[in-house]
Design a protein around this motif. Sequence first.
Motif, PDB file in Angstrom:
ATOM      1  N   VAL A  62      75.704 -11.272 -15.362  1.00 26.70           N
ATOM      2  CA  VAL A  62      75.501  -9.839 -15.136  1.00 26.70           C
ATOM      3  C   VAL A  62      74.161  -9.398 -15.717  1.00 26.70           C
ATOM      4  CG1 VAL A  62      76.357  -7.539 -15.771  1.00 26.70           C
ATOM      5  CG2 VAL A  62      77.944  -9.274 -14.958  1.00 26.70           C
ATOM      6  N   ALA A  63      73.853  -9.859 -16.936  1.00 28.19           N
ATOM      7  CA  ALA A  63      72.571  -9.512 -17.555  1.00 28.19           C
ATOM      8  C   ALA A  63      71.408 -10.084 -16.750  1.00 28.19           C
ATOM      9  CB  ALA A  63      72.534 -10.039 -18.992  1.00 28.19           C
ATOM     10  N   LEU A  64      71.590 -11.279 -16.209  1.00 27.42           N
ATOM     11  CA  LEU A  64      70.535 -11.898 -15.409  1.00 27.42           C
ATOM     12  C   LEU A  64      70.303 -11.129 -14.113  1.00 27.42           C
ATOM     13  CD1 LEU A  64      68.595 -14.283 -15.344  1.00 27.42           C
ATOM     14  CD2 LEU A  64      70.380 -15.602 -14.224  1.00 27.42           C
ATOM     15  N   MET A  65      71.375 -10.624 -13.515  1.00 31.19           N
ATOM     16  CA  MET A  65      71.213  -9.812 -12.307  1.00 31.19           C
ATOM     17  C   MET A  65      70.430  -8.543 -12.603  1.00 31.19           C
ATOM     18  SD  MET A  65      74.830 -10.124 -10.324  1.00 31.19           S
ATOM     19  CE  MET A  65      75.945 -10.631 -11.615  1.00 31.19           C
ATOM     20  N   GLY A  66      70.727  -7.901 -13.733  1.00 28.48           N
ATOM     21  CA  GLY A  66      69.991  -6.709 -14.115  1.00 28.48           C
ATOM     22  C   GLY A  66      68.532  -7.004 -14.409  1.00 28.48           C
ATOM     23  N   LEU A  67      68.280  -8.098 -15.124  1.00 28.72           N
ATOM     24  CA  LEU A  67      66.908  -8.474 -15.449  1.00 28.72           C
ATOM     25  C   LEU A  67      66.112  -8.803 -14.190  1.00 28.72           C
ATOM     26  CD1 LEU A  67      64.842  -9.149 -17.691  1.00 28.72           C
ATOM     27  CD2 LEU A  67      65.678 -11.498 -17.565  1.00 28.72           C
ATOM     28  N   LEU A  68      66.722  -9.531 -13.267  1.00 34.56           N
ATOM     29  CA  LEU A  68      66.023  -9.875 -12.031  1.00 34.56           C
ATOM     30  C   LEU A  68      65.734  -8.637 -11.183  1.00 34.56           C
ATOM     31  CD1 LEU A  68      67.811 -13.192 -11.083  1.00 34.56           C
ATOM     32  CD2 LEU A  68      65.402 -12.906 -11.656  1.00 34.56           C
ATOM     33  N   ASP A  69      66.611  -7.647 -11.247  1.00 34.18           N
ATOM     34  CA  ASP A  69      66.326  -6.421 -10.518  1.00 34.18           C
ATOM     35  C   ASP A  69      65.167  -5.661 -11.162  1.00 34.18           C
ATOM     36  OD1 ASP A  69      67.375  -4.783  -8.232  1.00 34.18           O
ATOM     37  OD2 ASP A  69      67.332  -3.272  -9.812  1.00 34.18           O
ATOM     38  N   LEU A  70      65.045  -5.752 -12.491  1.00 32.60           N
ATOM     39  CA  LEU A  70      63.932  -5.088 -13.176  1.00 32.60           C
ATOM     40  C   LEU A  70      62.590  -5.728 -12.842  1.00 32.60           C
ATOM     41  CD1 LEU A  70      65.339  -4.417 -16.749  1.00 32.60           C
ATOM     42  CD2 LEU A  70      64.784  -2.745 -14.999  1.00 32.60           C
ATOM     43  N   VAL A  71      62.564  -7.058 -12.708  1.00 25.11           N
ATOM     44  CA  VAL A  71      61.302  -7.770 -12.465  1.00 25.11           C
ATOM     45  C   VAL A  71      61.142  -8.146 -10.995  1.00 25.11           C
ATOM     46  CG1 VAL A  71      61.162  -8.637 -14.815  1.00 25.11           C
ATOM     47  CG2 VAL A  71      62.287 -10.021 -13.080  1.00 25.11           C
ATOM     48  N   PHE A  76      70.143   1.886 -15.454  1.00 25.12           N
ATOM     49  CA  PHE A  76      68.801   1.632 -15.962  1.00 25.12           C
ATOM     50  C   PHE A  76      67.877   2.826 -15.784  1.00 25.12           C
ATOM     51  CE2 PHE A  76      69.228  -3.234 -15.280  1.00 25.12           C
ATOM     52  CZ  PHE A  76      70.101  -3.286 -16.360  1.00 25.12           C
ATOM     53  N   LYS A  77      68.106   3.641 -14.761  1.00 29.68           N
ATOM     54  CA  LYS A  77      67.252   4.813 -14.561  1.00 29.68           C
ATOM     55  C   LYS A  77      67.417   5.812 -15.705  1.00 29.68           C
ATOM     56  CE  LYS A  77      66.503   4.980  -9.610  1.00 29.68           C
ATOM     57  NZ  LYS A  77      66.763   5.733  -8.384  1.00 29.68           N
ATOM     58  N   LEU A  78      68.598   5.802 -16.329  1.00 26.72           N
ATOM     59  CA  LEU A  78      68.860   6.744 -17.415  1.00 26.72           C
ATOM     60  C   LEU A  78      68.097   6.403 -18.680  1.00 26.72           C
ATOM     61  CD1 LEU A  78      72.731   7.085 -17.028  1.00 26.72           C
ATOM     62  CD2 LEU A  78      70.975   8.684 -16.263  1.00 26.72           C
ATOM     63  N   VAL A  79      67.859   5.104 -18.925  1.00 27.74           N
ATOM     64  CA  VAL A  79      67.210   4.692 -20.169  1.00 27.74           C
ATOM     65  C   VAL A  79      65.766   4.274 -19.955  1.00 27.74           C
ATOM     66  CG1 VAL A  79      69.353   4.021 -21.292  1.00 27.74           C
ATOM     67  CG2 VAL A  79      68.117   2.346 -19.949  1.00 27.74           C
ATOM     68  N   GLY A  80      65.298   4.196 -18.724  1.00 28.37           N
ATOM     69  CA  GLY A  80      63.925   3.810 -18.450  1.00 28.37           C
ATOM     70  C   GLY A  80      63.754   2.298 -18.467  1.00 28.37           C
ATOM     71  N   LEU A  81      62.540   1.868 -18.124  1.00 29.88           N
ATOM     72  CA  LEU A  81      62.253   0.441 -18.022  1.00 29.88           C
ATOM     73  C   LEU A  81      62.324  -0.274 -19.367  1.00 29.88           C
ATOM     74  CD1 LEU A  81      61.443  -1.768 -16.021  1.00 29.88           C
ATOM     75  CD2 LEU A  81      59.072  -1.239 -16.524  1.00 29.88           C
ATOM     76  N   ALA A  82      61.761   0.347 -20.394  1.00 28.88           N
ATOM     77  CA  ALA A  82      61.784  -0.297 -21.712  1.00 28.88           C
ATOM     78  C   ALA A  82      63.206  -0.358 -22.264  1.00 28.88           C
ATOM     79  CB  ALA A  82      60.883   0.473 -22.676  1.00 28.88           C
ATOM     80  N   GLY A  83      63.961   0.709 -22.101  1.00 27.65           N
ATOM     81  CA  GLY A  83      65.350   0.715 -22.571  1.00 27.65           C
ATOM     82  C   GLY A  83      66.208  -0.278 -21.824  1.00 27.65           C
ATOM     83  N   ALA A  84      65.977  -0.416 -20.530  1.00 29.96           N
ATOM     84  CA  ALA A  84      66.736  -1.388 -19.737  1.00 29.96           C
ATOM     85  C   ALA A  84      66.407  -2.803 -20.153  1.00 29.96           C
ATOM     86  CB  ALA A  84      66.448  -1.193 -18.255  1.00 29.96           C
ATOM     87  N   GLY A  85      65.131  -3.061 -20.490  1.00 29.29           N
ATOM     88  CA  GLY A  85      64.759  -4.386 -20.958  1.00 29.29           C
ATOM     89  C   GLY A  85      65.412  -4.715 -22.296  1.00 29.29           C
ATOM     90  N   ILE A  86      65.557  -3.731 -23.153  1.00 26.64           N
ATOM     91  CA  ILE A  86      66.217  -3.943 -24.453  1.00 26.64           C
ATOM     92  C   ILE A  86      67.700  -4.189 -24.271  1.00 26.64           C
ATOM     93  CG2 ILE A  86      66.830  -2.813 -26.614  1.00 26.64           C
ATOM     94  CD1 ILE A  86      64.082  -1.405 -26.446  1.00 26.64           C
ATOM     95  N   LEU A  87      68.325  -3.417 -23.373  1.00 26.51           N
ATOM     96  CA  LEU A  87      69.754  -3.588 -23.134  1.00 26.51           C
ATOM     97  C   LEU A  87      70.019  -4.911 -22.481  1.00 26.51           C
ATOM     98  CD1 LEU A  87      70.886  -0.067 -21.937  1.00 26.51           C
ATOM     99  CD2 LEU A  87      71.274  -1.126 -24.137  1.00 26.51           C
TER     100      LEU A  87
END
Length: 161
Positions: free
Chosen positions: A111-120, A150-161
């Motif tokens: 799940v975390a990998l799916m989120g990270l891949l969507d960010l990058v 992720f839109k709620l916390v922004g790009l940097a916050g999403a990367g931290i989460l």
Amino acid sequence: MARKSSGDSQSHHGLNDVVGIILLGLAILLLVAMLSYDPHDIPSNYVATNRPPTQNMIGALGAYLAFFFFRLMGIAAYFLPFVLLFLGLGCFFERFAYLRRRWPWAALMLVALMGLLDLVSGWPVFRHLSQSLNTMAGGHFGQVMYENGFKLVGLAGAGIL
């Protein structure tokens, strides 16, 4: 102190063997289906008068199976057969028995990998791979995570989460 009977231990080991065989078979089937995936194997991905033969080594089932997991999980779907492989090995060998208890962490990693891949997904390597697979880098699940969280916390916050 009561001891376990050996018959109970053998039946539990037999069930682990059956689950292990199923997981290993699914892992191999899914890996071959994903590695031989061609987006043109799915009729909804193109328009043609006469349909070419399926290029997937597993056949039409493998093409649809790979299509489903690539749509759902994106590029992270390539890690699913390896997770199934390690869980299957945990069912066979006592040395890897701790892997059986780690499946929730493996699911969380995916799940975390799916989120990270969507960010990058804008990076050239991921953009090229997702275009060749005709899917999004994080899949639909990563896209939903981005739109709803992720839109709620922004790009940097999403990367931290």
